[in-house]
Design an enzyme around this catalytic site. Structure first.
Site, PDB file in Angstrom:
ATOM      1  N   THR A 116      -5.906   3.946   5.108  1.00 16.90           N
ATOM      2  CA  THR A 116      -7.366   4.112   5.159  1.00 16.90           C
ATOM      3  C   THR A 116      -7.982   2.719   5.141  1.00 16.90           C
ATOM      4  OG1 THR A 116      -8.289   4.088   2.906  1.00 16.90           O
ATOM      5  CG2 THR A 116      -6.989   6.008   3.522  1.00 16.90           C
ATOM      6  N   ARG A 148      -0.243   6.134  -6.020  1.00 13.57           N
ATOM      7  CA  ARG A 148      -0.665   4.744  -6.204  1.00 13.57           C
ATOM      8  C   ARG A 148       0.103   4.075  -7.334  1.00 13.57           C
ATOM      9  NH1 ARG A 148      -5.340   7.771  -5.227  1.00 13.57           N
ATOM     10  NH2 ARG A 148      -6.570   7.137  -3.406  1.00 13.57           N
ATOM     11  N   ARG A 160       0.839  -1.205   0.000  1.00 14.85           N
ATOM     12  CA  ARG A 160       0.000   0.000   0.000  1.00 14.85           C
ATOM     13  C   ARG A 160       0.873   1.254   0.000  1.00 14.85           C
ATOM     14  NH1 ARG A 160      -1.181  -1.071   5.897  1.00 14.85           N
ATOM     15  NH2 ARG A 160       0.265   0.304   6.987  1.00 14.85           N
ATOM     16  N   ASN A 211      -4.193  -1.207  -5.036  1.00 18.15           N
ATOM     17  CA  ASN A 211      -3.821  -0.081  -5.878  1.00 18.15           C
ATOM     18  C   ASN A 211      -2.529  -0.322  -6.640  1.00 18.15           C
ATOM     19  OD1 ASN A 211      -5.738   2.058  -5.752  1.00 18.15           O
ATOM     20  ND2 ASN A 211      -5.277   2.209  -3.569  1.00 18.15           N
ATOM     21  N   HIS A 216      -8.912   6.112 -10.582  1.00 17.42           N
ATOM     22  CA  HIS A 216      -9.025   6.226  -9.123  1.00 17.42           C
ATOM     23  C   HIS A 216      -7.691   6.771  -8.681  1.00 17.42           C
ATOM     24  CE1 HIS A 216      -9.641   5.462  -4.921  1.00 17.42           C
ATOM     25  NE2 HIS A 216      -8.694   4.551  -4.866  1.00 17.42           N
ATOM     26  N   ASP A 272     -14.238   7.402  -4.332  1.00 12.38           N
ATOM     27  CA  ASP A 272     -14.073   8.833  -4.621  1.00 12.38           C
ATOM     28  C   ASP A 272     -15.450   9.496  -4.697  1.00 12.38           C
ATOM     29  OD1 ASP A 272     -12.078   7.068  -5.836  1.00 12.38           O
ATOM     30  OD2 ASP A 272     -11.052   8.910  -6.405  1.00 12.38           O
TER      31      ASP A 272
END
Lengths: 355, 331
Positions: B247, B105, B98, B137, B192, B165
């Protein structure tokens, strides 16, 4: 000098223009019918402590739609703001319109229920009782602030050692004993029911069994009460839970006691199960259900216990808190175990400073 | 044995396996948030967890099982071995590296492609008819990778894309108007990530187009600064990562929202990442988010948005950036 004033005038005029424009867009879109102060929350829950347990409680409460406002409090400000934002970003999928967070307890005002998860947690292999003095000191800061802003709330204590800390919270808060609850053996009983039910191939909710007393190493499984559809397991197997039980059912209780240590060893902490169990308690309190849960309550005067200790017994929970306690029919041995727990806990409590 | 005395069997044969099984690959913060959201919404009758870290995996599974009394998902299983995922209807892939604080990303690509080369064939082996929902991602590229590695038809490979989003945008819109996000409508499509596209013409409350009330919406000289709202959405993830390290909750809930449409055959429209070759002037085999209809067959239809030339240009630029990265990949 004149030029400075001119620029100042231009800036002020542009700002006024923008405000007016925004105001007129809102006016074009929405016509207010009733203007008054914003409605106060009716079902507000506060969670103190945004560690793994606190956030698991928060998410369970949100996904079960139990509150119309959720407040988070902690001392680590960045983490607190981050957790609040992460939850708010999910607001499209939730029915809890207001999620707030602050280091300042004023954000918790008018809560119906306050869940206290703050404090240090067990390291691998460490017993819950070892955490006492550190957590008492933290509670001396937390509890008076909770009560200041939500004098009519019910407090659910989750931090360990939960029975001692529920006593501490009761003393520090000055609240009546029916409004200070410890999450107690609610989780132990849930684990017990899962493990027993799994052995029988049925769902945990169809297996009835109670673990009472201390939330910890000396919890008491009430074998005489274990039943499925009213069929008493002890009647089917009179040795159940004893050392000479050929089916070794007491192994299941041992597994319950060891569960937390096992999960901590594997993933570093436990959170999902305790979060779900706390949300279950809150559901009974919020919705005035009069359901019975094994939670930690003040047991002085019961089972020959003469000290002010908190232990888990089956309690009827409703909108006012602990409405009543069920009088279990316990064997002499089970009563002795409860008394032994009470003595262990009182030994620790009597040495605590200034509460 | 007490059980013999307690229960008398009525049904001769063992029942068939689960009918709506969900697998979550990866038990990090996102995987577990997705798992818990799926469990609390009672979406599946079996949940399987897979990861390479065996202790963590077992600990997470135990922690969920201990909550069985409070849930309606009777089977929760976990193993390093993918056989535990057999016959899943939906497989949510959250595995992989991540973003670190400040990291984009796109930087995660090659590491995550290598992980997918192991994961995807294993998923396909045991659930050849499942729907793949990619979350890791950079999601648009990894959805392309999952599509290539799985050999699945394109309607069964979906990227979580700009579902989150759009949710963030609708939350911010809700705050501006003091409305619940579900009553605020706005679509963010495309990549994204940093170059997502806010379709201003579609933003509305109760069908009232906000752009008609404010023709400058989203432009540089917009008095209401809607462009800043979109920027807040783009920066949202970085901000939360800066504050709490990662997150989890919002993405977990948005994943459960998608799984709900897929398992309950709802035919709801969600902005998710799909193959957009041939749409909006995109020529390459790239995946970008557009509004799609999700049901039990997967991603069955795509909604054609009427986009302004600048918006189509932005999508094509995203597509070019993504293709630039994709063509260097060793699959």
């Amino acid at each position: 000098m004149l030029i400075t004033w001119w620029y100042f005038y231009l800036a002020a005029r542009s700002f006024a223009d923008q405000t007016l424009k925004m105001a007129s867009i809102l006016q074009k879109l929405i016509t207010p019918l009733f203007s008054g102060p914003p409605e106060p929350p009716r079902n507000k829950v506060t969670v103190v402590g945004v560690g793994q347990v606190g956030m698991a409680c928060a998410v369970s409460i949100l996904l079960k739609e139990l509150a119309d406002e959720l407040a988070l409090v902690d001392v680590v400000e960045d983490k607190l703001k981050g957790e609040m934002m992460d939850l708010q970003h999910g607001s499209l999928f939730l029915k809890t319109p207001k999620i707030v967070a602050s280091k300042d307890y004023s954000v918790t005002a008018n809560s119906r229920i306050v869940v206290v998860t703050a404090g240090v947690r067990q390291q691998e292999g460490e017993s819950r009782l070892n955490l006492v003095q550190r957590n008492v000191n933290i509670f001396k800061h937390i509890v008076p602030q909770i009560v200041r802003y939500s004098p009519d709330c019910t407090i659910i204590v989750v931090s360990n050692p939960v029975d001692v800390l529920t006593y501490v919270t009761w003393k520090l808060s000055g609240l009546p004993k029916h409004r200070v609850i410890g999450s107690g053996t609610n989780l132990d009983s849930a684990r017990f029911r899962f493990l027993m039910a799994d052995k029988l191939g049925i769902h945990a909710s169809s297996f009835n069994g109670w673990i009472l007393g201390e939330h910890g190493d000396t919890s008491v499984p009430v074998w005489s009460g274990t039943n499925v559809a009213g069929v008493n397991l002890q009647t089917l197997n009179p040795e159940i839970g004893t050392d000479c039980d050929k089916e070794n059912w007491q192994e299941t209780h041992k597994m319950v006691v060891n569960s937390a240590y096992e999960v901590i060893r594997l993933k570093g902490y436990t959170n999902w199960a305790i979060g779900l169990s706390v949300a279950d308690l809150i559901e009974s309190l919020m919705k005035n259900l009069n359901r019975i849960h094994p939670v930690s309550t003040m047991v002085k005067g019961m089972y020959g216990i003469s000290e002010e200790v908190y232990l888990s017994l089956p309690c009827v929970l409703n909108g006012g808190g602990v409405a009543s306690v069920i009088n279990m029919t316990l064997t002499d041995d089970e009563v002795a175990q409860l008394q032994a727990s009470a003595n262990t806990l009182w030994d620790i409590q009597k040495d605590l400073q200034d509460i | 044995m007490s059980t013999e005395k307690l229960l008398s069997r009525v049904m001769e044969a063992e029942p068939v396996g689960s009918r709506s099984k969900v697998t979550v690959v990866g038990v990090g913060m996102v995987g577990m948030a997705s798992a818990v959201s799926v469990l609390l919404k009672d979406l599946c009758d079996e949940l399987a967890l897979v990861d390479v870290m065996e202790d963590k995996l077992r600990g997470e599974a135990m922690d969920l099982q201990h909550g069985a009394l409070f849930l309606k998902t009777p089977r929760i299983v976990a193993d390093k071995d993918y056989s535990v995922t057999a016959n899943s209807k939906v497989v949510v892939v959250t595995a992989g590296a991540r973003q670190q604080e400040g990291e984009s990303r796109l930087n995660l690509v090659q590491r995550n492609v290598n992980i997918f080369k192991f994961i995807i064939p294993n998923i396909v082996k045991y659930s050849p008819h499942c729907i793949l929902l990619v979350v890791s991602n950079p999601v648009d590229i990894l959805t392309y990778v999952a599509w290539k590695l799985s050999g699945f038809p394109r309607h069964r490979v979906i990227g979580s894309g700009t579902n989150l989003d759009s949710a963030r945008f609708r939350h911010l819109m809700g705050e501006k108007f003091q409305l619940h996000p579900s009553s605020c409508h706005g679509w963010i499509i495309g990549e994204h990530g940093d170059s997502s596209v806010a379709v201003w013409s579609g933003v509305n409350v109760a069908g009232v187009s906000l752009q008609k009330l404010n023709p400058k919406m989203g432009a540089e000289d917009d008095g209401e600064r809607w462009k800043d709202v979109h920027k807040k959405v783009v920066d949202g993830a970085y901000e939360v990562i800066r504050l709490k390290g990662y997150t989890s909750w919002a993405i977990g809930m948005s994943v459960a929202d998608l799984v709900e449409s897929l398992l309950k055959n709802l035919h709801r429209v969600h902005p998710v990442s799909t193959l957009v070759q041939g749409l909006h002037g995109v020529k390459d085999e790239v995946f970008l988010s557009v509004p799609c209809i999700l049901g039990s067959g997967g991603l069955t239809d795509v909604v054609h948005m009427t986009l302004k030339p600048e918006e189509e240009e932005q999508l094509r630029k995203s597509a070019e950036t993504l293709w630039g990265v994709q063509k260097e990949l060793i699959l």
